[in-house]
Design an enzyme around this catalytic site. Structure first.
Site, mmCIF file in Angstrom:
data_model
loop_
_atom_site.group_PDB
_atom_site.id
_atom_site.type_symbol
_atom_site.label_atom_id
_atom_site.label_comp_id
_atom_site.label_asym_id
_atom_site.label_seq_id
_atom_site.Cartn_x
_atom_site.Cartn_y
_atom_site.Cartn_z
ATOM 1 N N LYS A 238 0.828 -1.201 0.000
ATOM 2 C CA LYS A 238 0.000 0.000 0.000
ATOM 3 C C LYS A 238 0.872 1.265 0.000
ATOM 4 C CE LYS A 238 -4.195 -1.790 0.056
ATOM 5 N NZ LYS A 238 -5.147 -1.736 1.161
ATOM 6 N N ARG A 272 -3.829 -9.965 3.788
ATOM 7 C CA ARG A 272 -3.947 -9.990 2.312
ATOM 8 C C ARG A 272 -2.618 -9.519 1.737
ATOM 9 N NH1 ARG A 272 -5.609 -6.531 -1.958
ATOM 10 N NH2 ARG A 272 -7.021 -7.507 -3.469
#
Length: 307
Positions: A238, A272
């Site tokens: 991210k 994830r």
């Protein structure tokens, strides 16, 4: 909080229903962290920039993830990022063949990352066992589709309408506001017929959150885990990791694993991740440190001679 044998306090989430059967697999989330692999069949995916857009490449990536130890494969056919919408029929045409081919060859948990009820319905019929809705039920019909099946539903915190900008997100108390949002979405899902033992929560790292907000959310993730539902931490590659480390997307692996470990220590029970093998090793090691699993074997300093 619970105490280890040495008296050091550690956090274990107060799970309302710790044992979950998802498709053919059963997880005791009081003792196990599941690793979710990411496969995006999009030409403009956030991380791989279309590497798995072709059907054969997407299917191969799914089976590679299973071979690397993934408990779960999350298949997406439309990006979260702002942009032109992907029509539901096209999104379904991207993900459903991947689901069908993976299901034919594996009992792995398969989730489909979608916010469209029609895509969810087709995916479940093809063998998906989880619907991963990153928009928190923006389509009110989606919960009813899940309720009419045996699938599990992931409810994610985000503020913007799908594929739209949300400039300068602001929070007074980020953990409390996310918790309140997620509980309201749980109420909606339960009212539509989804039982609580088929609900998972994702606080949505980076989704309508800046880097400082995602870092604080990671530190305070136990406040989301305190809600009693298994928490999914989608931290891999991210932007909050890239901005923290001044790292381009290709160089965020180590920071992603570090963020995942902190998330696990603070109560996450599904992570994830793009790097499956490294993430599986990190999850199993963290479980052992937390006292949730035994080492694979014991040899070092266990006998009269250290071999």
């Amino acid at each position: 909080m619970q105490s280890s044998e040495t008296g050091v306090a550690m956090y274990l989430p107060p799970l309302r229903v710790p044992v979950r059967t998802i498709g053919a697999r059963t997880f005791d989330f009081s003792r196990r962290v599941a690793v979710m692999a990411v496969v995006n069949r999009t030409p403009d995916s956030f991380f791989d920039q279309g590497r798995t857009f072709a059907l054969d490449a997407a299917v191969a990536a799914c089976f590679d993830a299973v071979a690397a130890g993934a408990d779960w494969v999350d298949i997406g056919g439309a990006p979260f990022a702002p942009g032109a919408p992907v029509p539901p029929d096209e999104e379904g045409d991207r993900v459903v063949p991947v689901v069908a081919d993976l299901r034919a060859g594996s009992d792995v948990v398969i989730s489909v990352d979608t916010f469209h009820a029609s895509v969810a319905s087709r995916a479940i019929a093809a063998g998906a066992t989880v619907i991963n809705d990153t928009t928190g039920l923006s389509d009110p019909e989606l919960a009813r589709v899940v309720a009419d099946s045996d699938a599990t539903l992931v409810l994610t915190h985000s503020l913007a309408a799908p594929r739209t900008f949300y400039p300068r997100p602001a929070y007074g108390d980020i953990a409390r506001e996310i918790a309140d949002f997620l509980l309201e979405r749980v109420d909606r899902a339960v009212a539509a017929g989804v039982p609580e033992e088929r609900i998972i929560l994702d606080p949505g790292h980076d989704l309508n959150k800046n880097t400082l907000q995602s870092l604080e959310l990671t530190r305070r993730l136990s406040e989301i885990a305190d809600l009693g539902y298994p928490v999914l931490a989608a931290v891999s590659n991210k932007d909050f990791i890239g901005e923290t480390l001044d790292a381009p997307r290709a160089d965020r692996r180590d920071g992603s694993i570090a963020a995942a470990v902190v998330a696990i220590v603070n109560g996450a029970r599904i992570i994830r991740m793009h790097d499956v093998a490294g993430s599986v090793a990190a999850a199993r090691m963290t479980e052992a440190i937390l006292g949730l699993r035994e080492p694979a074997y014991l040899k070092h300093n266990m006998g009269d001679v250290n071999e």
